[in-house]
Design a protein around this motif. Structure first.
Motif, PDB file in Angstrom:
ATOM      1  N   THR A  69       0.812  -1.215   0.000  1.00  0.00           N
ATOM      2  CA  THR A  69       0.000   0.000   0.000  1.00  0.00           C
ATOM      3  C   THR A  69       0.842   1.261   0.000  1.00  0.00           C
ATOM      4  OG1 THR A  69      -1.678  -1.215   1.233  1.00  0.00           O
ATOM      5  CG2 THR A  69      -1.882   1.184   1.176  1.00  0.00           C
ATOM      6  N   ASN A  70       1.847   1.308   0.834  1.00  0.00           N
ATOM      7  CA  ASN A  70       2.639   2.536   0.981  1.00  0.00           C
ATOM      8  C   ASN A  70       3.860   2.560   0.072  1.00  0.00           C
ATOM      9  OD1 ASN A  70       3.769   0.416   2.433  1.00  0.00           O
ATOM     10  ND2 ASN A  70       4.778   1.768   3.908  1.00  0.00           N
ATOM     11  N   ALA A  71       3.825   1.803  -1.012  1.00  0.00           N
ATOM     12  CA  ALA A  71       4.961   1.765  -1.943  1.00  0.00           C
ATOM     13  C   ALA A  71       4.732   2.752  -3.081  1.00  0.00           C
ATOM     14  CB  ALA A  71       5.157   0.362  -2.501  1.00  0.00           C
ATOM     15  N   LEU A  72       5.799   3.370  -3.522  1.00  0.00           N
ATOM     16  CA  LEU A  72       5.741   4.220  -4.697  1.00  0.00           C
ATOM     17  C   LEU A  72       5.664   3.374  -5.970  1.00  0.00           C
ATOM     18  CD1 LEU A  72       8.455   6.860  -3.722  1.00  0.00           C
ATOM     19  CD2 LEU A  72       5.983   6.984  -3.367  1.00  0.00           C
ATOM     20  N   VAL A  73       6.407   2.285  -5.975  1.00  0.00           N
ATOM     21  CA  VAL A  73       6.421   1.366  -7.119  1.00  0.00           C
ATOM     22  C   VAL A  73       6.341  -0.058  -6.585  1.00  0.00           C
ATOM     23  CG1 VAL A  73       7.690   0.557  -9.133  1.00  0.00           C
ATOM     24  CG2 VAL A  73       7.814   2.965  -8.490  1.00  0.00           C
ATOM     25  N   THR A  74       5.420  -0.850  -7.152  1.00  0.00           N
ATOM     26  CA  THR A  74       5.292  -2.265  -6.783  1.00  0.00           C
ATOM     27  C   THR A  74       5.317  -3.116  -8.052  1.00  0.00           C
ATOM     28  OG1 THR A  74       3.942  -1.698  -4.863  1.00  0.00           O
ATOM     29  CG2 THR A  74       3.897  -3.977  -5.591  1.00  0.00           C
ATOM     30  N   ASN A  75       6.099  -4.161  -8.018  1.00  0.00           N
ATOM     31  CA  ASN A  75       6.218  -5.044  -9.182  1.00  0.00           C
ATOM     32  C   ASN A  75       6.145  -6.494  -8.704  1.00  0.00           C
ATOM     33  OD1 ASN A  75       6.610  -6.084 -11.701  1.00  0.00           O
ATOM     34  ND2 ASN A  75       8.817  -5.671 -11.754  1.00  0.00           N
ATOM     35  N   MET A  76       5.104  -7.187  -9.149  1.00  0.00           N
ATOM     36  CA  MET A  76       4.904  -8.583  -8.763  1.00  0.00           C
ATOM     37  C   MET A  76       5.201  -9.478  -9.955  1.00  0.00           C
ATOM     38  SD  MET A  76       1.497 -10.400  -7.150  1.00  0.00           S
ATOM     39  CE  MET A  76       1.440 -12.173  -6.886  1.00  0.00           C
ATOM     40  N   LYS A  77       6.084 -10.463  -9.766  1.00  0.00           N
ATOM     41  CA  LYS A  77       6.474 -11.381 -10.821  1.00  0.00           C
ATOM     42  C   LYS A  77       6.287 -12.813 -10.337  1.00  0.00           C
ATOM     43  CE  LYS A  77       9.927  -8.391 -13.022  1.00  0.00           C
ATOM     44  NZ  LYS A  77      11.346  -8.278 -13.457  1.00  0.00           N
ATOM     45  N   HIS A  78       6.009 -13.689 -11.280  1.00  0.00           N
ATOM     46  CA  HIS A  78       5.903 -15.115 -10.961  1.00  0.00           C
ATOM     47  C   HIS A  78       7.306 -15.707 -10.869  1.00  0.00           C
ATOM     48  CE1 HIS A  78       1.575 -15.101 -11.605  1.00  0.00           C
ATOM     49  NE2 HIS A  78       1.788 -14.418 -12.730  1.00  0.00           N
ATOM     50  N   ALA A  79       7.546 -16.412  -9.788  1.00  0.00           N
ATOM     51  CA  ALA A  79       8.858 -17.026  -9.608  1.00  0.00           C
ATOM     52  C   ALA A  79       9.032 -18.255 -10.486  1.00  0.00           C
ATOM     53  CB  ALA A  79       9.075 -17.399  -8.142  1.00  0.00           C
ATOM     54  N   SER A  80       7.922 -18.793 -10.993  1.00  0.00           N
ATOM     55  CA  SER A  80       7.979 -19.988 -11.850  1.00  0.00           C
ATOM     56  C   SER A  80       6.875 -19.884 -12.895  1.00  0.00           C
ATOM     57  CB  SER A  80       7.810 -21.255 -11.013  1.00  0.00           C
ATOM     58  OG  SER A  80       7.725 -22.392 -11.844  1.00  0.00           O
ATOM     59  N   ARG A  81       7.082 -20.557 -14.011  1.00  0.00           N
ATOM     60  CA  ARG A  81       6.074 -20.573 -15.059  1.00  0.00           C
ATOM     61  C   ARG A  81       4.948 -21.553 -14.775  1.00  0.00           C
ATOM     62  NH1 ARG A  81       9.628 -20.495 -20.694  1.00  0.00           N
ATOM     63  NH2 ARG A  81      10.689 -18.490 -20.296  1.00  0.00           N
ATOM     64  N   ASP A  82       5.129 -22.371 -13.762  1.00  0.00           N
ATOM     65  CA  ASP A  82       4.133 -23.401 -13.420  1.00  0.00           C
ATOM     66  C   ASP A  82       3.664 -23.209 -11.990  1.00  0.00           C
ATOM     67  OD1 ASP A  82       4.518 -24.668 -15.950  1.00  0.00           O
ATOM     68  OD2 ASP A  82       6.356 -25.577 -15.135  1.00  0.00           O
ATOM     69  N   LEU A  83       2.522 -23.793 -11.712  1.00  0.00           N
ATOM     70  CA  LEU A  83       1.999 -23.816 -10.343  1.00  0.00           C
ATOM     71  C   LEU A  83       1.466 -25.206 -10.044  1.00  0.00           C
ATOM     72  CD1 LEU A  83      -1.325 -23.700 -10.772  1.00  0.00           C
ATOM     73  CD2 LEU A  83      -0.886 -21.254 -10.959  1.00  0.00           C
ATOM     74  N   LEU A  84       1.259 -25.478  -8.770  1.00  0.00           N
ATOM     75  CA  LEU A  84       0.852 -26.808  -8.309  1.00  0.00           C
ATOM     76  C   LEU A  84      -0.627 -26.772  -7.930  1.00  0.00           C
ATOM     77  CD1 LEU A  84       1.908 -29.672  -7.656  1.00  0.00           C
ATOM     78  CD2 LEU A  84       2.350 -28.851  -5.327  1.00  0.00           C
ATOM     79  N   VAL A  85      -1.375 -27.717  -8.465  1.00  0.00           N
ATOM     80  CA  VAL A  85      -2.810 -27.806  -8.189  1.00  0.00           C
ATOM     81  C   VAL A  85      -3.090 -29.156  -7.531  1.00  0.00           C
ATOM     82  CG1 VAL A  85      -5.144 -27.701  -9.157  1.00  0.00           C
ATOM     83  CG2 VAL A  85      -3.282 -26.403 -10.228  1.00  0.00           C
ATOM     84  N   PHE A  86      -3.864 -29.121  -6.402  1.00  0.00           N
ATOM     85  CA  PHE A  86      -4.236 -30.335  -5.680  1.00  0.00           C
ATOM     86  C   PHE A  86      -5.662 -30.727  -6.050  1.00  0.00           C
ATOM     87  CE2 PHE A  86      -0.872 -28.370  -3.270  1.00  0.00           C
ATOM     88  CZ  PHE A  86      -0.066 -29.432  -2.898  1.00  0.00           C
ATOM     89  N   SER A  87      -5.966 -31.958  -5.794  1.00  0.00           N
ATOM     90  CA  SER A  87      -7.275 -32.489  -6.192  1.00  0.00           C
ATOM     91  C   SER A  87      -8.431 -31.829  -5.460  1.00  0.00           C
ATOM     92  CB  SER A  87      -7.315 -34.000  -5.963  1.00  0.00           C
ATOM     93  OG  SER A  87      -7.078 -34.312  -4.597  1.00  0.00           O
ATOM     94  N   ASN A  88      -8.207 -31.261  -4.274  1.00  0.00           N
ATOM     95  CA  ASN A  88      -9.271 -30.602  -3.517  1.00  0.00           C
ATOM     96  C   ASN A  88      -9.474 -29.150  -3.923  1.00  0.00           C
ATOM     97  OD1 ASN A  88      -6.915 -29.568  -2.518  1.00  0.00           O
ATOM     98  ND2 ASN A  88      -7.398 -29.988  -0.358  1.00  0.00           N
ATOM     99  N   GLY A  89      -8.803 -28.706  -4.988  1.00  0.00           N
ATOM    100  CA  GLY A  89      -8.976 -27.337  -5.461  1.00  0.00           C
ATOM    101  C   GLY A  89      -7.992 -26.345  -4.857  1.00  0.00           C
TER     102      GLY A  89
END
Length: 371
Positions: A69-89
């Protein structure tokens, strides 16, 4: 198809402070977070598809975001091109957030400054719809860069579900002390030691003028290293100003005492100037009226008169020498008195200034960005 209006997002964050800009009061942080959230649309039956977890490309799946909130500049990047999905959602992913936070750090005690800086973290939510952010444990990593070091990182809350990371910072005083405080102390110490030089002859005055010029150049060169102004302006600026005033005052007093030792002072030289010119004129008249002893035969009365003039001349030399000794004695007494006053004031000032730098606390409102 299930439409979600509110998602719970869990984040486990590693905090790294990689730069602290003292000039512009900016804190650069990097947050490496492992985020976990629920998406019922991605559930599957393990009896039909016999796998409990799968890896999917992140650009094909919706991922929540959070920001500082109190940042002048914020940059969010994905650390990986993939993500993990579990069977329960349940989905699990890693992201990296870099932010430049405007942090009003208390720099009054610089270079012994230590303060705290909040990094407020929020996720998007509107009218009870959006993402509810819950932060897990915090881990500070690599907390020492440049003159600043990260002492501690805490997770705190302040009403209305606002989360913020409380980062405790402190300056490593070795480098600022060597480059800023120590030279000023040594220059004033050299100025105190200059009183050992003779008052007459000009050596002391030349040395003091050199010290003043050296200190002025020192301030011009290191002006870029001084911290910026804020709610608590650094007292080291006042310290340099007082040091320069002390050096100039010592130089002016030394010049005045040199004049006192030479001709009695500025006022006395103006008073003696007229009498000295009259004495010179009278001497010229006496020289014109004085007979040439090489061609004139002196009688007894003229011989006695000549001897009397020689005696008056020698008496005048003795009086002048006595007067010079008296003036030098007065100048040396005044010089000794001023030395002790200057030594006591300088020592007391340094003790008081170091105490204020180390112990005084200036209050800074770190949450003015929420007002």
């Amino acid at each position: 198809m299930v439409t979600l209006c509110f998602i719970s997002l869990y984040a486990f964050i590693e905090v790294s402070v990689f730069k602290q800009d003292t000039k512009q009061l900016l804190l650069n942080v990097r947050l490496d977070a492992v985020i976990v959230w629920q998406d019922p649309e991605l559930k599957w039956n393990t009896t039909v598809y016999p796998y409990d977890q799968v890896v999917l490309p992140v650009n094909k799946i919706w991922t929540p975001e959070f920001y500082v909130t109190n940042a002048l500049v914020t940059n969010m990047k994905h650390a990986s091109r993939d993500l993990l999905v579990f069977s329960n959602g349940t989905l699990k992913h890693q992201v990296s957030v870099t932010a430049q936070v405007s942090c009003e750090v208390n720099l009054f005690n610089y270079p012994f400054a230590a303060d705290d800086c909040p990094v407020a973290i929020e996720s998007w939510a509107s009218d009870d719809c959006g993402t509810q952010l819950e932060l897990g444990h915090m881990t500070p990593i690599d907390g020492s860069h440049g003159d600043w070091q990260t002492d501690a990182v805490q997770l705190l809350k302040q009403g209305e579900g606002r989360n913020y990371i409380w980062v405790s910072l402190s300056i490593k005083p070795s480098n600022p002390f060597i480059t800023l405080l120590l030279p000023s102390v040594l220059i004033l110490l050299a100025d105190v030691g200059s009183f050992a030089l003779p008052l007459t002859g000009g050596e002391r005055n030349s040395f003091k003028v050199t010290l003043v010029l050296s200190f002025t150049m020192f301030l011009n060169i290191l002006s870029e290293q001084l911290p910026g102004d804020g709610q608590c302006s650094p007292i080291i600026r006042i310290h340099f100003c007082i040091c320069l005033v002390l050096l100039v005052l010592s130089m002016l007093v030394s010049m005045i005492l040199t004049r006192v030792a030479h001709d009695g002072g500025l006022l006395m030289c103006c008073c003696f100037g007229g009498s000295a010119s009259k004495t010179t004129k009278n001497k010229k008249v006496d020289d014109e009226n004085k007979p040439d002893i090489s061609v004139v035969q002196l009688n007894d009365s003229e011989e006695n008169q000549t001897l009397r003039k020689v005696r008056h001349f020698l008496d005048g030399l003795d009086e002048k020498e006595v007067e010079n000794e008296r003036r030098q004695k007065i100048a040396h007494v005044l010089d000794r008195i001023f030395f002790w006053i200057y030594f006591i004031c300088t020592t007391g000032y340094f003790i008081g200034m170091l105490y204020v730098m180390a112990r005084y606390t200036c209050i800074v409102n770190h949450f003015d960005f929420w007002l």
